[in-house]
Scaffold this motif. Structure first.
Motif, PDB file in Angstrom:
ATOM      1  N   ILE A 106       0.826  -1.211   0.000  1.00 24.49           N
ATOM      2  CA  ILE A 106       0.000   0.000   0.000  1.00 24.49           C
ATOM      3  C   ILE A 106       0.862   1.264   0.000  1.00 24.49           C
ATOM      4  O   ILE A 106       2.061   1.231   0.293  1.00 24.49           O
ATOM      5  N   MET A 107       0.220   2.368  -0.320  1.00 22.56           N
ATOM      6  CA  MET A 107       0.837   3.682  -0.172  1.00 22.56           C
ATOM      7  C   MET A 107      -0.212   4.645   0.351  1.00 22.56           C
ATOM      8  O   MET A 107      -1.350   4.648  -0.128  1.00 22.56           O
ATOM      9  N   VAL A 108       0.161   5.438   1.351  1.00 20.42           N
ATOM     10  CA  VAL A 108      -0.702   6.517   1.830  1.00 20.42           C
ATOM     11  C   VAL A 108      -0.146   7.804   1.245  1.00 20.42           C
ATOM     12  O   VAL A 108       1.037   8.115   1.420  1.00 20.42           O
ATOM     13  N   GLY A 109      -0.979   8.538   0.519  1.00 16.25           N
ATOM     14  CA  GLY A 109      -0.487   9.732  -0.154  1.00 16.25           C
ATOM     15  C   GLY A 109      -1.338  10.959   0.096  1.00 16.25           C
ATOM     16  O   GLY A 109      -2.559  10.866   0.257  1.00 16.25           O
ATOM     17  N   VAL A 110      -0.683  12.104   0.177  1.00  9.84           N
ATOM     18  CA  VAL A 110      -1.350  13.407   0.226  1.00  9.84           C
ATOM     19  C   VAL A 110      -0.977  14.115  -1.065  1.00  9.84           C
ATOM     20  O   VAL A 110       0.169  14.521  -1.263  1.00  9.84           O
ATOM     21  N   PHE A 111      -1.947  14.243  -1.959  1.00  4.85           N
ATOM     22  CA  PHE A 111      -1.680  14.752  -3.307  1.00  4.85           C
ATOM     23  C   PHE A 111      -2.295  16.140  -3.479  1.00  4.85           C
ATOM     24  O   PHE A 111      -3.491  16.284  -3.702  1.00  4.85           O
ATOM     25  N   ALA A 138      -5.136  10.318   1.304  1.00  2.00           N
ATOM     26  CA  ALA A 138      -5.548  11.082   2.472  1.00  2.00           C
ATOM     27  C   ALA A 138      -5.987  12.489   2.082  1.00  2.00           C
ATOM     28  O   ALA A 138      -6.688  13.158   2.838  1.00  2.00           O
ATOM     29  N   GLU A 139      -5.550  12.928   0.948  1.00  2.62           N
ATOM     30  CA  GLU A 139      -5.999  14.206   0.392  1.00  2.62           C
ATOM     31  C   GLU A 139      -5.672  14.193  -1.088  1.00  2.62           C
ATOM     32  O   GLU A 139      -4.602  13.725  -1.491  1.00  2.62           O
ATOM     33  N   VAL A 189      -9.493   8.481   1.727  1.00  3.13           N
ATOM     34  CA  VAL A 189      -9.695   8.341   3.173  1.00  3.13           C
ATOM     35  C   VAL A 189      -9.595   9.717   3.817  1.00  3.13           C
ATOM     36  O   VAL A 189      -9.100  10.669   3.213  1.00  3.13           O
ATOM     37  N   ASN A 190     -10.037   9.797   5.066  1.00  5.91           N
ATOM     38  CA  ASN A 190     -10.075  11.076   5.772  1.00  5.91           C
ATOM     39  C   ASN A 190      -8.671  11.529   6.161  1.00  5.91           C
ATOM     40  O   ASN A 190      -7.967  10.834   6.892  1.00  5.91           O
ATOM     41  N   ARG A 191      -8.269  12.698   5.690  1.00 10.43           N
ATOM     42  CA  ARG A 191      -6.920  13.186   5.952  1.00 10.43           C
ATOM     43  C   ARG A 191      -6.662  13.408   7.439  1.00 10.43           C
ATOM     44  O   ARG A 191      -5.595  13.079   7.964  1.00 10.43           O
ATOM     45  N   ASP A 192      -7.641  14.002   8.138  1.00  7.08           N
ATOM     46  CA  ASP A 192      -7.449  14.270   9.565  1.00  7.08           C
ATOM     47  C   ASP A 192      -7.159  12.977  10.314  1.00  7.08           C
ATOM     48  O   ASP A 192      -6.217  12.896  11.105  1.00  7.08           O
TER      49      ASP A 192
END
Length: 308
Positions: free
Chosen positions: A190-195, A248-249, A278-281
């Motif tokens: 997986i990767m969690v990203g804020v784009f 996340a965003e 998914v929810n960034r907060d």
């Protein structure tokens, strides 16, 4: 010697004895009960049971709530940050943002303990110490374990280690139960990203959520990075090629552009339809025990729905 002079000398002696007794009492008077707490900026003597606590990071607010303590002052950026974090409204005074705490407002609250973040507030530690006993702990850009360690240190500072142990035991039980739902043969990474339009950030295997999910048997595609979170390019995402992306965003205009870009469409997660918003907060800002449990539950639910 006259009777008058004798009486005068007796009076002098009595006053002197009273003054000596008072001084002796002051010298032996027990100071306020404090204990030493080691933290990222040194060691601080804090009251055994502080009543007026100021928290300058969300995970610290969460920790205090878990321990039954309501801060008198909290740093936040948006009016609903704390209510979103705790799932309830509490009474407190805003003390500026996490990036720029307002020292004047903090001082006006007359706190007996301030809890600051190592990443954000180590530079103003001395100023905070002039206001009240201050401990500096890791939260932002820290690992999952470092956030757990900070929770333990807060419990030590506020004299609530029994509640801490009970909550951590429950936390471990919940994670253990959740891990039973993870397929050990699932090889997806997986990767969690804020784009955002101006920056792309990936949360690697040593980030809060990255390390947390690794412990659950969910591997991260972003490995061997210099920092827990790293600024990346679309080309690097293609190179890492995650099987699942948790957004996340995501900037809508940016995503629209990427959908037309051949590179974006080469990523396995995109090709298989496993890009989830998914929810960034929750995923990147809160970093508390409750947030960790919610992240695990959501990640497993999203991963398992593809297997059904």
């Amino acid at each position: 010697m006259s009777r008058r002079r004798t009486s005068w000398m007796v009076a002098i002696l009595m006053v002197s004895c009273l003054m000596l007794a008072a001084c002796a009492g002051q010298a032996t008077e027990k100071p306020a009960n404090t204990h030493k707490v080691l933290h990222e900026a040194g060691a601080t003597n804090v009251p055994d049971h502080p009543k007026r606590v100021v928290a300058l990071e969300f995970s610290f607010v969460d920790a205090l709530d878990e321990l039954g303590i309501e801060p008198v002052g909290i740093a936040q950026e948006n009016k609903d940050d704390v209510s979103g974090l705790l799932g309830k409204k509490i009474s407190f005074t805003e003390v500026g943002t996490r990036q720029q705490p307002n020292l004047e407002v903090i001082s006006s609250l007359k706190p007996d303990l301030i809890i600051g973040d190592f990443n954000r507030h180590k530079g103003i530690y001395k100023q905070l110490q002039q206001i009240a006993p201050t401990i500096i702990l890791k939260s932002r850009n820290a690992t999952y374990q470092e956030n757990i360690d900070s929770f333990k240190r807060i419990a030590e500072a506020v004299g609530q280690t029994d509640k801490m142990n009970q909550r951590l035991q429950l936390h471990e039980e919940r994670l253990a139960a959740a891990k039973q739902q993870v397929d050990p043969n699932d090889q997806r990474q997986i990767m969690v990203g804020v784009f955002r339009s101006d920056s792309l950030t990936a949360h690697g295997e040593t980030s809060f959520d990255g390390e947390l999910l690794e412990r659950m048997g969910i591997d991260n595609a972003i490995t061997k990075t210099a920092e827990p979170t790293v600024t990346i390019t679309l080309e690097q995402i293609v190179k890492w090629d995650p099987d699942v992306i948790f957004m996340a965003e995501a900037d809508p205009k940016l995503l629209d552009e990427w959908k037309k870009n051949p590179l974006w469409n080469q990523i396995t997660a995109v090709k298989t339809g496993e890009v989830y918003e998914v929810n960034r907060d929750l995923w990147t800002r809160y970093r508390g025990l409750d947030a960790a449990e919610q992240i695990v539950d959501e990640a497993i639910q999203l991963l398992n729905q593809k297997n059904k």
